[in-house]
Design an enzyme around this catalytic site. Structure first.
Site, PDB file in Angstrom:
ATOM      1  N   GLY A  20      12.018  26.939 131.921  1.00 31.38           N
ATOM      2  CA  GLY A  20      12.108  28.422 132.321  1.00 31.38           C
ATOM      3  C   GLY A  20      10.770  28.826 132.462  1.00 31.38           C
ATOM      4  N   ALA A  22       8.004  32.306 131.933  1.00 29.81           N
ATOM      5  CA  ALA A  22       7.559  32.841 130.698  1.00 29.81           C
ATOM      6  C   ALA A  22       8.508  34.081 130.819  1.00 29.81           C
ATOM      7  CB  ALA A  22       6.040  33.636 131.383  1.00 29.81           C
ATOM      8  N   SER A  24      11.162  33.931 129.755  1.00 30.87           N
ATOM      9  CA  SER A  24      12.744  33.598 130.333  1.00 30.87           C
ATOM     10  C   SER A  24      13.742  33.620 129.075  1.00 30.87           C
ATOM     11  CB  SER A  24      12.737  32.241 130.939  1.00 30.87           C
ATOM     12  OG  SER A  24      12.374  31.441 130.112  1.00 30.87           O
ATOM     13  N   HIS A  61       6.521  34.913 116.073  1.00 26.27           N
ATOM     14  CA  HIS A  61       7.263  33.578 116.261  1.00 26.27           C
ATOM     15  C   HIS A  61       7.747  33.124 114.861  1.00 26.27           C
ATOM     16  CE1 HIS A  61       7.831  33.430 120.523  1.00 26.27           C
ATOM     17  NE2 HIS A  61       6.390  33.468 120.704  1.00 26.27           N
ATOM     18  N   ARG A  62       6.711  32.782 114.146  1.00 28.84           N
ATOM     19  CA  ARG A  62       6.962  32.268 112.810  1.00 28.84           C
ATOM     20  C   ARG A  62       8.077  33.134 111.952  1.00 28.84           C
ATOM     21  NH1 ARG A  62       0.866  30.842 111.419  1.00 28.84           N
ATOM     22  NH2 ARG A  62       0.699  28.987 112.535  1.00 28.84           N
ATOM     23  N   ALA A  63       7.572  34.547 112.019  1.00 27.77           N
ATOM     24  CA  ALA A  63       8.783  35.341 111.240  1.00 27.77           C
ATOM     25  C   ALA A  63      10.294  35.246 111.898  1.00 27.77           C
ATOM     26  CB  ALA A  63       7.908  36.927 111.596  1.00 27.77           C
ATOM     27  N   ASP A  95       7.610  22.766 121.253  1.00 27.84           N
ATOM     28  CA  ASP A  95       7.334  24.244 121.985  1.00 27.84           C
ATOM     29  C   ASP A  95       5.824  24.401 122.213  1.00 27.84           C
ATOM     30  OD1 ASP A  95       7.745  26.439 123.301  1.00 27.84           O
ATOM     31  OD2 ASP A  95       8.634  27.792 121.564  1.00 27.84           O
TER      32      ASP A  95
HETATM   33  N1  LIG Z   1       0.378  27.035 116.637  1.00 26.79           N
HETATM   34  C1  LIG Z   1       1.578  27.472 116.483  1.00 26.79           C
HETATM   35  N2  LIG Z   1       1.913  27.888 117.895  1.00 26.79           N
HETATM   36  C2  LIG Z   1       3.358  28.347 117.541  1.00 26.79           C
HETATM   37  C3  LIG Z   1       3.947  28.855 116.586  1.00 26.79           C
HETATM   38  N3  LIG Z   1       5.300  29.259 116.706  1.00 26.79           N
HETATM   39  C4  LIG Z   1       5.387  29.666 118.029  1.00 26.79           C
HETATM   40  N4  LIG Z   1       4.126  28.987 118.567  1.00 26.79           N
HETATM   41  C5  LIG Z   1       3.556  28.812 120.088  1.00 26.79           C
HETATM   42  O1  LIG Z   1       4.085  29.979 120.617  1.00 26.79           O
HETATM   43  C6  LIG Z   1       4.548  29.739 122.011  1.00 26.79           C
HETATM   44  C7  LIG Z   1       5.364  30.511 122.896  1.00 26.79           C
HETATM   45  O2  LIG Z   1       4.998  31.929 122.852  1.00 26.79           O
HETATM   46  P1  LIG Z   1       5.088  32.985 124.045  1.00 26.79           P
HETATM   47  O3  LIG Z   1       3.961  33.042 124.849  1.00 26.79           O
HETATM   48  O4  LIG Z   1       5.608  34.263 123.281  1.00 26.79           O
HETATM   49  O5  LIG Z   1       6.621  32.601 124.653  1.00 26.79           O
HETATM   50  P2  LIG Z   1       7.037  32.361 126.256  1.00 26.79           P
HETATM   51  O6  LIG Z   1       6.873  30.770 126.386  1.00 26.79           O
HETATM   52  O7  LIG Z   1       6.301  33.250 127.119  1.00 26.79           O
HETATM   53  O8  LIG Z   1       8.636  32.868 126.239  1.00 26.79           O
HETATM   54  P3  LIG Z   1       9.976  32.436 126.193  1.00 26.79           P
HETATM   55  O9  LIG Z   1      10.358  31.900 127.460  1.00 26.79           O
HETATM   56  O10 LIG Z   1      10.790  33.383 125.317  1.00 26.79           O
HETATM   57  O11 LIG Z   1       9.774  31.127 125.330  1.00 26.79           O
HETATM   58  C8  LIG Z   1       4.896  28.131 122.093  1.00 26.79           C
HETATM   59  O12 LIG Z   1       4.023  27.710 123.097  1.00 26.79           O
HETATM   60  C9  LIG Z   1       4.456  27.971 120.498  1.00 26.79           C
HETATM   61  O13 LIG Z   1       3.673  26.444 120.887  1.00 26.79           O
HETATM   62  C10 LIG Z   1       3.333  28.536 115.168  1.00 26.79           C
HETATM   63  O14 LIG Z   1       3.857  28.508 114.014  1.00 26.79           O
HETATM   64  N5  LIG Z   1       1.959  27.647 115.460  1.00 26.79           N
END
Ligand SMILES: Nc1nc2c(ncn2[C@@H]2O[C@H](COP(=O)(O)OP(=O)(O)OP(=O)(O)O)[C@@H](O)[C@H]2O)c(=O)[nH]1
Length: 189
Positions: A20, A22, A24, A61-63, A95
């Site tokens: 997907g 950003a 998405s 994201h963690r929360a 992810d």
């Molecule tokens: N290091 C680390 N990264 C995290 C953690 N939780 C989430 N992330 C990172 O946060 C990233 C996603 O953040 P965003 O930029 O907000 O999401 P996005 O990809 O734009 O949006 P979506 O399409 O909704 O997923 C992921 O690539 C994860 O690796 C964590 O606990 N530790």
């Protein structure tokens, strides 16, 4: 496939690539799939936290992940981390492959070798895996060389991983569309 006229068919899967753009909703979809699986979900984060904005994003994201989740962070050695974490009874959500690719490129690593290593490792894991990745390249051609190289590497990575995953879902505007296995209808005019 098991199903009935009232219930959608269920498909047993070992690996799923969730693609997907950003925002998405791809990560949320991957997490919902994991939470619905009944397995112990492991969140394998590839993001490197490089500034305060990223730090607050990650904190959110963690929360959002409840106590069922275990979080593991691995920016580079993804196959090794999957080897450790994908144990029977668990389901690992990676992810995302886009930040993993970014880390590989910035560190000057051999991308082709790392992607092939990941593709090979996915076939041998004792637990299912969901991998999140960005679909890029839908806009105009980047005006700088690094941007063009990244866009091409991301496209190749997605193709390589999609080839070995038994399912691929494209998420757009929060809506998942399964693109592998694709149901190809016979067109009748
Ligand atoms: N290091 C680390 N990264 C995290 C953690 N939780 C989430 N992330 C990172 O946060 C990233 C996603 O953040 P965003 O930029 O907000 O999401 P996005 O990809 O734009 O949006 P979506 O399409 O909704 O997923 C992921 O690539 C994860 O690796 C964590 O606990 N530790």
């Amino acid at each position: 496939m098991i199903g009935s006229p009232t219930e959608p068919a269920a498909l047993a899967v070992r690996s799923c690539l969730v693609l997907g753009g950003a925002r998405s909703g791809k990560s949320a979809h991957a997490q919902a799939l994991a939470e619905g699986s009944g397995l112990s979900p492991v969140y394998l984060a590839t993001a490197d936290i490089w500034d305060a904005e990223m730090e607050s994003r990650v904190a959110l994201h963690r929360a959002a992940r409840d106590g069922r989740w275990r979080t593991v962070e691995e920016p580079l050695a993804l196959s090794a981390a999957l080897g450790r974490e994908a144990v029977p009874g668990s389901l690992v959500v990676v992810d995302c492959l886009t930040l993993w690719l970014t880390n590989l490129m910035l560190g000057g690593h051999d991308i082709e070798k790392a992607v092939q290593g990941l593709a090979a490792c996915l076939g041998n894991l004792p637990a299912p895996v969901i991998l999140v990745s960005n679909e890029v390249g839908g806009g105009i051609v980047p005006d700088n060389r690094l941007g063009r190289e990244f866009r091409d590497a991301q496209g190749r990575l997605n193709q390589s991983i999609a080839q070995v995953c038994d399912t691929v879902v494209l998420v757009t505007a929060g809506q998942p569309l399964m693109i592998k296995p694709a149901v190809t209808p016979r067109l009748v005019f």
